[in-house]
Design a protein around this motif. Structure first.
Motif, mmCIF file in Angstrom:
data_model
loop_
_atom_site.group_PDB
_atom_site.id
_atom_site.type_symbol
_atom_site.label_atom_id
_atom_site.label_comp_id
_atom_site.label_asym_id
_atom_site.label_seq_id
_atom_site.Cartn_x
_atom_site.Cartn_y
_atom_site.Cartn_z
ATOM 1 N N SER A 45 -17.800 -6.179 -23.528
ATOM 2 C CA SER A 45 -17.747 -7.068 -22.279
ATOM 3 C C SER A 45 -16.620 -6.083 -21.435
ATOM 4 O O SER A 45 -17.166 -6.161 -20.062
ATOM 5 C CB SER A 45 -17.338 -8.428 -22.624
ATOM 6 N N ASP A 48 -18.861 -3.228 -20.278
ATOM 7 C CA ASP A 48 -20.012 -3.563 -19.211
ATOM 8 C C ASP A 48 -18.987 -3.698 -17.811
ATOM 9 O O ASP A 48 -19.526 -3.726 -16.758
ATOM 10 C CB ASP A 48 -20.590 -4.898 -19.559
ATOM 11 N N LEU A 49 -17.838 -4.543 -17.953
ATOM 12 C CA LEU A 49 -17.145 -4.889 -16.704
ATOM 13 C C LEU A 49 -16.602 -3.320 -16.093
ATOM 14 O O LEU A 49 -16.820 -3.397 -14.644
ATOM 15 C CB LEU A 49 -15.791 -5.173 -17.056
ATOM 16 N N ASN A 117 -19.877 -11.309 -9.827
ATOM 17 C CA ASN A 117 -19.995 -11.104 -11.151
ATOM 18 C C ASN A 117 -18.760 -10.619 -11.803
ATOM 19 O O ASN A 117 -18.415 -10.985 -13.164
ATOM 20 C CB ASN A 117 -21.231 -10.435 -11.297
ATOM 21 N N ARG A 120 -16.303 -13.390 -12.488
ATOM 22 C CA ARG A 120 -16.632 -14.291 -13.440
ATOM 23 C C ARG A 120 -16.525 -13.486 -14.786
ATOM 24 O O ARG A 120 -15.824 -14.069 -15.898
ATOM 25 C CB ARG A 120 -18.239 -14.436 -13.317
ATOM 26 N N LEU A 121 -16.942 -12.235 -15.033
ATOM 27 C CA LEU A 121 -16.634 -11.615 -16.007
ATOM 28 C C LEU A 121 -15.122 -11.378 -16.632
ATOM 29 O O LEU A 121 -14.912 -11.331 -17.604
ATOM 30 C CB LEU A 121 -17.175 -10.215 -15.906
ATOM 31 N N ARG A 122 -14.356 -10.823 -15.659
ATOM 32 C CA ARG A 122 -12.852 -10.917 -15.735
ATOM 33 C C ARG A 122 -12.442 -12.348 -16.454
ATOM 34 O O ARG A 122 -11.587 -12.323 -17.254
ATOM 35 C CB ARG A 122 -12.305 -10.726 -14.573
ATOM 36 N N SER A 124 -13.964 -14.557 -18.063
ATOM 37 C CA SER A 124 -14.703 -14.735 -19.355
ATOM 38 C C SER A 124 -13.750 -13.853 -20.555
ATOM 39 O O SER A 124 -13.668 -14.181 -21.495
ATOM 40 C CB SER A 124 -16.202 -14.428 -19.253
#
Length: 230
Positions: A45, A48-49, A117, A120-122, A124
């Motif tokens: 993840s 991906d970030l 995005n 949100r990814l951060r 998560s």
């Protein structure tokens, strides 16, 4: 058919119980592997970030370049308009500005979506990191508790075994003592039978009847040395 279905259900239920028992026996190992899997997913993840942030940076740089170009075109248009005889050329440049402004609006929307995005990814990732850290701390406690419980079970097992051995020893002692008492009784009985069947018992009975003199006593020996009076 109903019996076959019940047998199949029984097999499935037995398999489920056996599988659950295996899971329970290896719960800590499974939990550790799940944490390792979570860490691997967390690392992916983060990769991906970083990719998404890099793409956002590139899109933002392109957007800034387009805005700079629009600014240059606007200056050019102003100069052409100021000359008064360059209307067609000014219109052509204005067309480019219009196209760029449309792209800028679209790019802005795309970048806004990227920012959402990324955020949100951060979030998560932060949540996942917190969960993994909590699980890692808890698994140490779980392993320590399991070690203590194994030690307690071992002590309990040894104590139970010791008590069982003590009970066995006491039983053995009771059996030995009982055998000894039986042996004593047998010896006494044998002695009594021997006396009853031999001369010993007859001699005692004759002595008691006064027919046979009793064993010589000390008084009898002393009487030999005493002169009768008169």
């Amino acid at each position: 058919m109903a019996i076959i279905e019940k047998l199949i259900t029984l097999v499935r239920g037995t398999a489920t119980e056996a599988g659950q028992a295996i899971v329970d026996r290896n719960a800590i190992t499974i939990l550790e592997q799940e944490i390792r899997d979570s860490n691997a997913a967390l690392d992916q993840s983060k990769i991906d970030l970083t990719k998404l942030m890099a793409e956002r940076k590139i899109a933002s740089d392109k957007l800034d370049a387009k805005k700079a170009k629009v600014a240059d075109f606007n200056a050019t248009i102003q100069k052409l308009v100021d000359k008064g005889d360059q209307q067609p050329l000014a219109l052509e440049v204005a067309g480019k500005v219009a196209a760029l402004e449309s792209e800028i609006a679209s790019d802005g929307t795309t970048i806004k979506g990227m920012d959402d995005n990324i955020e949100r990814l951060r979030g998560s990732i932060r949540q996942a990191e917190s969960t993994v850290e909590h699980l890692t701390r808890q698994i140490d406690t779980v392993k320590a508790t399991a070690s203590v419980q194994r030690a307690q079970e071992a002590i309990s097992s040894r104590t139970s075994g010791s008590n069982a051995k003590l009970r066995t020893a006491m039983d053995s002692l009771d059996r030995i003592q009982e055998q000894q008492r039986l042996k004593d009784a047998q010896l006494d009985a044998a002695k009594q039978l021997e006396e009853a069947s031999g001369d010993g018992d007859l001699q005692k009975r004759l002595q008691a009847a006064g027919v046979v003199p009793t064993d010589m006593a000390a008084a009898d020996v002393l009487a030999r040395f005493t002169k009768p009076v008169g």
